[in-house]
Design an enzyme around this catalytic site. Structure first.
Site, PDB file in Angstrom:
ATOM      1  N   ASP A 214       0.878  -1.171   0.000  1.00  0.00           N
ATOM      2  CA  ASP A 214       0.000   0.000   0.000  1.00  0.00           C
ATOM      3  C   ASP A 214       0.920   1.226   0.000  1.00  0.00           C
ATOM      4  O   ASP A 214       1.616   1.467   0.989  1.00  0.00           O
ATOM      5  CB  ASP A 214      -0.915   0.036   1.231  1.00  0.00           C
ATOM      6  CG  ASP A 214      -1.975   1.125   1.065  1.00  0.00           C
ATOM      7  OD1 ASP A 214      -3.166   0.829   1.257  1.00  0.00           O
ATOM      8  OD2 ASP A 214      -1.618   2.258   0.695  1.00  0.00           O
ATOM      9  N   GLU A 240      -0.607  -0.819  -4.657  1.00  0.00           N
ATOM     10  CA  GLU A 240      -1.800  -0.003  -4.409  1.00  0.00           C
ATOM     11  C   GLU A 240      -1.453   1.466  -4.228  1.00  0.00           C
ATOM     12  O   GLU A 240      -0.499   1.798  -3.536  1.00  0.00           O
ATOM     13  CB  GLU A 240      -2.508  -0.500  -3.146  1.00  0.00           C
ATOM     14  CG  GLU A 240      -3.723   0.298  -2.746  1.00  0.00           C
ATOM     15  CD  GLU A 240      -4.464  -0.329  -1.586  1.00  0.00           C
ATOM     16  OE1 GLU A 240      -4.497  -1.585  -1.505  1.00  0.00           O
ATOM     17  OE2 GLU A 240      -5.011   0.420  -0.758  1.00  0.00           O
ATOM     18  N   GLU A 268      -9.309   4.366  -3.239  1.00  0.00           N
ATOM     19  CA  GLU A 268      -9.857   4.779  -1.937  1.00  0.00           C
ATOM     20  C   GLU A 268      -9.965   6.296  -1.824  1.00  0.00           C
ATOM     21  O   GLU A 268     -10.767   6.802  -1.040  1.00  0.00           O
ATOM     22  CB  GLU A 268      -9.029   4.208  -0.792  1.00  0.00           C
ATOM     23  CG  GLU A 268      -7.680   4.798  -0.590  1.00  0.00           C
ATOM     24  CD  GLU A 268      -6.877   4.095   0.498  1.00  0.00           C
ATOM     25  OE1 GLU A 268      -6.467   2.946   0.262  1.00  0.00           O
ATOM     26  OE2 GLU A 268      -6.691   4.679   1.571  1.00  0.00           O
ATOM     27  N   ASP A 291     -14.014   3.559  -1.054  1.00  0.00           N
ATOM     28  CA  ASP A 291     -14.384   3.463   0.360  1.00  0.00           C
ATOM     29  C   ASP A 291     -15.835   3.922   0.471  1.00  0.00           C
ATOM     30  O   ASP A 291     -16.158   5.069   0.153  1.00  0.00           O
ATOM     31  CB  ASP A 291     -13.476   4.375   1.217  1.00  0.00           C
ATOM     32  CG  ASP A 291     -13.812   4.246   2.699  1.00  0.00           C
ATOM     33  OD1 ASP A 291     -12.911   3.926   3.487  1.00  0.00           O
ATOM     34  OD2 ASP A 291     -14.988   4.459   3.060  1.00  0.00           O
ATOM     35  N   HIS A 318     -12.214  -0.339   0.055  1.00  0.00           N
ATOM     36  CA  HIS A 318     -11.242   0.011   1.093  1.00  0.00           C
ATOM     37  C   HIS A 318     -11.874  -0.284   2.449  1.00  0.00           C
ATOM     38  O   HIS A 318     -13.087  -0.166   2.629  1.00  0.00           O
ATOM     39  CB  HIS A 318     -10.903   1.503   0.966  1.00  0.00           C
ATOM     40  CG  HIS A 318     -10.128   2.027   2.118  1.00  0.00           C
ATOM     41  ND1 HIS A 318     -10.641   2.950   2.998  1.00  0.00           N
ATOM     42  CD2 HIS A 318      -8.897   1.721   2.560  1.00  0.00           C
ATOM     43  CE1 HIS A 318      -9.741   3.216   3.925  1.00  0.00           C
ATOM     44  NE2 HIS A 318      -8.677   2.489   3.677  1.00  0.00           N
ATOM     45  N   GLU A 338     -11.301  -6.230   2.529  1.00  0.00           N
ATOM     46  CA  GLU A 338     -10.147  -5.777   3.315  1.00  0.00           C
ATOM     47  C   GLU A 338     -10.518  -5.707   4.785  1.00  0.00           C
ATOM     48  O   GLU A 338     -11.620  -5.267   5.141  1.00  0.00           O
ATOM     49  CB  GLU A 338      -9.684  -4.394   2.863  1.00  0.00           C
ATOM     50  CG  GLU A 338      -8.556  -3.842   3.738  1.00  0.00           C
ATOM     51  CD  GLU A 338      -8.058  -2.469   3.347  1.00  0.00           C
ATOM     52  OE1 GLU A 338      -8.668  -1.843   2.455  1.00  0.00           O
ATOM     53  OE2 GLU A 338      -7.069  -2.021   3.923  1.00  0.00           O
TER      54      GLU A 338
HETATM   55  C1  LIG Z   1      -2.040   1.388   5.375  1.00  0.00           C
HETATM   56  C2  LIG Z   1      -2.320   2.604   4.523  1.00  0.00           C
HETATM   57  O1  LIG Z   1      -1.210   3.471   4.653  1.00  0.00           O
HETATM   58  C3  LIG Z   1      -3.551   3.351   4.975  1.00  0.00           C
HETATM   59  O2  LIG Z   1      -3.410   3.752   6.319  1.00  0.00           O
HETATM   60  C4  LIG Z   1      -4.779   2.504   4.834  1.00  0.00           C
HETATM   61  O3  LIG Z   1      -5.829   3.016   5.576  1.00  0.00           O
HETATM   62  C5  LIG Z   1      -5.364   2.420   3.436  1.00  0.00           C
HETATM   63  O4  LIG Z   1      -4.557   2.907   2.413  1.00  0.00           O
HETATM   64  C6  LIG Z   1      -5.794   1.005   3.143  1.00  0.00           C
HETATM   65  O5  LIG Z   1      -5.781   0.613   1.963  1.00  0.00           O
HETATM   66  O6  LIG Z   1      -6.196   0.324   4.126  1.00  0.00           O
HETATM   67 MG   LIG Z   2      -4.841   1.833   0.609  1.00  0.00          MG
END
Ligand SMILES: C[C@H](O)[C@H](O)[C@@H](O)[C@@H](O)C(=O)O
Ligand SMILES: [Mg+2]
Length: 392
Positions: A214, A240, A268, A291, A318, A338
């Site tokens: 990510d 990602e 997201e 999201d 997300h 997720e």
């Molecule tokens: C882990 C990532 O840096 C974000 O904090 C996260 O919230 C988001 O990008 C994700 O895909 O879960």
């Molecule tokens: Mg992410």
């Protein structure tokens, strides 16, 4: 029988976790030197809270019907969001039948076009839309998934996002997504550290357990290309949000450059069917990640999902807890979900929106049967002090 009407809309703010899940105390993996677009500036490299990632905080929207039933939902929008809901959006909701979800959505979107379209305005529209679905489900005594056409599968299957994919595998998750910790500004040493992390995790998990990065919008096309190519030897499943969300051209080019079979994913920080139409038609992503608490709520996610399905692109929302679980359960082109590991060391499964929600279900063994409770099946924790900064 005439359906009840909405009597009142109320907008509250609350600090510390909840929908603004980056709003955590110290020593949390989610704020431990994660690469971001601000990492170009050394002062902002070790903590995202330092540059304000948690500045908004959680917004809770309640919609109360004239029969006394209360639906609620939450998003990341804080006080500015409370202002938008109370001073602007409430007028389209109060007095409307609880079944009037499409018309309310259309009026909220059209009336905010002059300042909205993306970002916090659509986060607020999402919270109102989700609260309306929660209310309608409670009035009809049905879980939201039943309002959306019903399940296409018995249970949800999850991958885990967090610093410990090795532990996530032991907990039954099907894959792990690592936060990238070093971006272009940290040069070859940073790239080496990223790859060492991936190699170390690859060593600790089985071959069938997928690993992804990510990158949280932190890279440029050249770095993302090199990271993807060098990560291929460790079987990277997807890269990602490698680039800033508006760089549709960069995403399309990255997809042409990454090794065959590796997914480029994003979404997201994209809003509405129009934003996702651009992503899909420009060939930016092999899988999209809207999201539901941000992109426009259930009403808009249904449109985005249908568009993606026509493009043959899977939709893995997300991390958004029950708000996406009820949707994913009903859509064939959402094959897994997720789960954001919100435990500070990512070593245990704890509810994503802790401490805000009671009865928030969590995956067990990486799987979840969504409870049949009406609405989204969660309650606000009375121990979380809600503050209503504005009225109308
Ligand atoms: C882990 C990532 O840096 C974000 O904090 C996260 O919230 C988001 O990008 C994700 O895909 O879960
Ligand atoms: Mg992410």
């Amino acid at each position: 029988m005439a359906m009840p009407k909405v009597r009142e809309v109320r907008a509250y703010v609350v600090r510390g976790g909840g929908a603004d899940y980056h709003d955590q105390a110290e020593q949390h993996w989610i704020d431990d030197h994660v690469a971001t677009p601000m990492a170009y500036y050394p002062d902002y490299r070790d903590s995202r809270q330092k540059f304000g990632l948690n500045v908004l905080g959680t917004l809770v929207v309640e919609v109360e019907a004239d029969d006394g039933t209360v639906g609620f939902a939450t998003t990341t929008a804080g006080e500015p969001g409370a202002y938008i809901v109370e001073k602007h959006l409430a007028r389209f909701v109060e007095g409307a039948p609880v079944t009037s979800i499409e018309k309310i959505w259309d009026q909220m979107y059209a009336s905010t076009l002059y300042y909205g379209r993306k970002g916090i305005a659509v986060n607020c529209i999402s919270a109102v839309d989700l609260a309306m679905y929660d209310l309608l489900g409670k009035i009809r005594q049905e879980p939201v998934y039943a309002l959306l056409g019903g399940p296409v599968r018995d249970e949800l299957v999850f991958y885990a996002t967090g610093a410990r994919p090795d532990i996530a595998e032991k907990l039954g998750f099907v894959g792990g997504k690592l936060p990238l910790q070093h971006g272009p500004a940290e040069g070859p040493e940073g790239l080496r550290a990223n790859l060492d992390k991936l190699a170390s995790m690859r060593e600790r998990v089985s071959e069938d357990f997928f690993l992804s990065w990510d990158c949280w919008m932190s890279l440029d096309l050249d770095y993302a290309t090199r990271l993807a190519q060098r990560s291929a030897e460790f079987g990277l499943r997807w890269i990602e949000e490698a680039l800033p969300p508006d760089d549709y051209w960069g995403y399309a080019e990255l997809r042409r450059r990454v090794p065959t079979g590796m997914w480029v994913t994003t979404g997201e920080h994209e809003w509405t069917r129009f934003g996702f139409r651009l992503l899909l038609e420009m060939g930016c992503a092999d899988m999209i990640q809207p999201d539901v608490n941000w992109c426009g709520g259930i009403t808009e996610l249904a449109r985005i999902s249908a568009l993606a399905d026509a493009h043959g692109v899977p939709v893995i929302p997300h991390g958004s807890s029950v708000y996406s679980y009820h949707f994913v359960l009903t859509r064939r082109n959402s094959p897994f979900s997720e789960f954001l590991m919100m435990h500070p060391q990512a070593t245990e499964v704890v509810p994503m929106f802790h401490p805000l929600l009671l009865d928030e279900p969590v995956p067990v063994g990486g799987r979840l049967r969504v409870p049949e409770t009406p609405g989204f099946g969660v309650r606000l924790n009375p121990e979380c002090a809600l503050h209503r900064p504005y009225t109308h």
